[in-house]
Scaffold this motif. Sequence first.
Motif, PDB file in Angstrom:
ATOM      1  N   PRO A   6       0.799  -1.226   0.000  1.00 26.46           N
ATOM      2  CA  PRO A   6       0.000   0.000   0.000  1.00 26.46           C
ATOM      3  C   PRO A   6       0.831   1.275   0.000  1.00 26.46           C
ATOM      4  CG  PRO A   6       0.095  -0.873   2.198  1.00 26.46           C
ATOM      5  CD  PRO A   6       0.841  -1.844   1.317  1.00 26.46           C
ATOM      6  N   ASN A   7       2.117   1.124  -0.084  1.00 25.04           N
ATOM      7  CA  ASN A   7       2.998   2.279   0.066  1.00 25.04           C
ATOM      8  C   ASN A   7       2.719   3.399  -0.935  1.00 25.04           C
ATOM      9  OD1 ASN A   7       4.851   3.415   1.650  1.00 25.04           O
ATOM     10  ND2 ASN A   7       6.615   2.368   0.806  1.00 25.04           N
ATOM     11  N   MET A  13      -4.642   7.503  -3.006  1.00 23.33           N
ATOM     12  CA  MET A  13      -6.062   7.381  -2.674  1.00 23.33           C
ATOM     13  C   MET A  13      -6.467   8.443  -1.653  1.00 23.33           C
ATOM     14  SD  MET A  13      -8.204   4.511  -0.645  1.00 23.33           S
ATOM     15  CE  MET A  13      -7.532   5.161   0.848  1.00 23.33           C
ATOM     16  N   LEU A  14      -5.650   8.644  -0.654  1.00 26.31           N
ATOM     17  CA  LEU A  14      -5.966   9.629   0.373  1.00 26.31           C
ATOM     18  C   LEU A  14      -5.992  11.043  -0.209  1.00 26.31           C
ATOM     19  CD1 LEU A  14      -6.451   9.782   3.443  1.00 26.31           C
ATOM     20  CD2 LEU A  14      -4.028  10.273   3.674  1.00 26.31           C
ATOM     21  N   THR A  15      -5.074  11.351  -1.089  1.00 20.96           N
ATOM     22  CA  THR A  15      -5.037  12.671  -1.712  1.00 20.96           C
ATOM     23  C   THR A  15      -6.246  12.902  -2.606  1.00 20.96           C
ATOM     24  OG1 THR A  15      -2.629  12.585  -1.667  1.00 20.96           O
ATOM     25  CG2 THR A  15      -3.639  14.199  -3.130  1.00 20.96           C
ATOM     26  N   SER A  16      -6.588  11.906  -3.394  1.00 18.03           N
ATOM     27  CA  SER A  16      -7.743  12.079  -4.273  1.00 18.03           C
ATOM     28  C   SER A  16      -9.044  12.158  -3.477  1.00 18.03           C
ATOM     29  CB  SER A  16      -7.794  10.951  -5.294  1.00 18.03           C
ATOM     30  OG  SER A  16      -7.990   9.716  -4.646  1.00 18.03           O
ATOM     31  N   TRP A  17      -9.164  11.395  -2.412  1.00 19.56           N
ATOM     32  CA  TRP A  17     -10.373  11.442  -1.595  1.00 19.56           C
ATOM     33  C   TRP A  17     -10.503  12.788  -0.879  1.00 19.56           C
ATOM     34  CZ3 TRP A  17     -14.749   9.102  -1.434  1.00 19.56           C
ATOM     35  CH2 TRP A  17     -15.562   9.237  -0.327  1.00 19.56           C
ATOM     36  N   LEU A  18      -9.421  13.292  -0.374  1.00 21.91           N
ATOM     37  CA  LEU A  18      -9.471  14.597   0.288  1.00 21.91           C
ATOM     38  C   LEU A  18      -9.740  15.713  -0.712  1.00 21.91           C
ATOM     39  CD1 LEU A  18      -6.625  14.304   2.939  1.00 21.91           C
ATOM     40  CD2 LEU A  18      -9.066  14.465   3.342  1.00 21.91           C
TER      41      LEU A  18
END
Length: 54
Positions: A6-7, A13-18
């Motif tokens: 997951p590195n 994913m976190l950047t796109s979701w935020l």
Amino acid sequence: MPQLNPNPWFLIMLTSWLTFSLIIQPKLMTFISTNHPTKTPTTTKTTPWPWPWT
């Protein structure tokens, strides 16, 4: 197996979701809907189809 690592993908994913949650979604929610529902539904009288064999 590289897909279990997951590195690099967790940060993407976190950047796109935020980005979606904090920037794009509030801008989309400010649009006023132009299709306001009516309070009294209009009903139209339908006539049966005149079948030629009946």
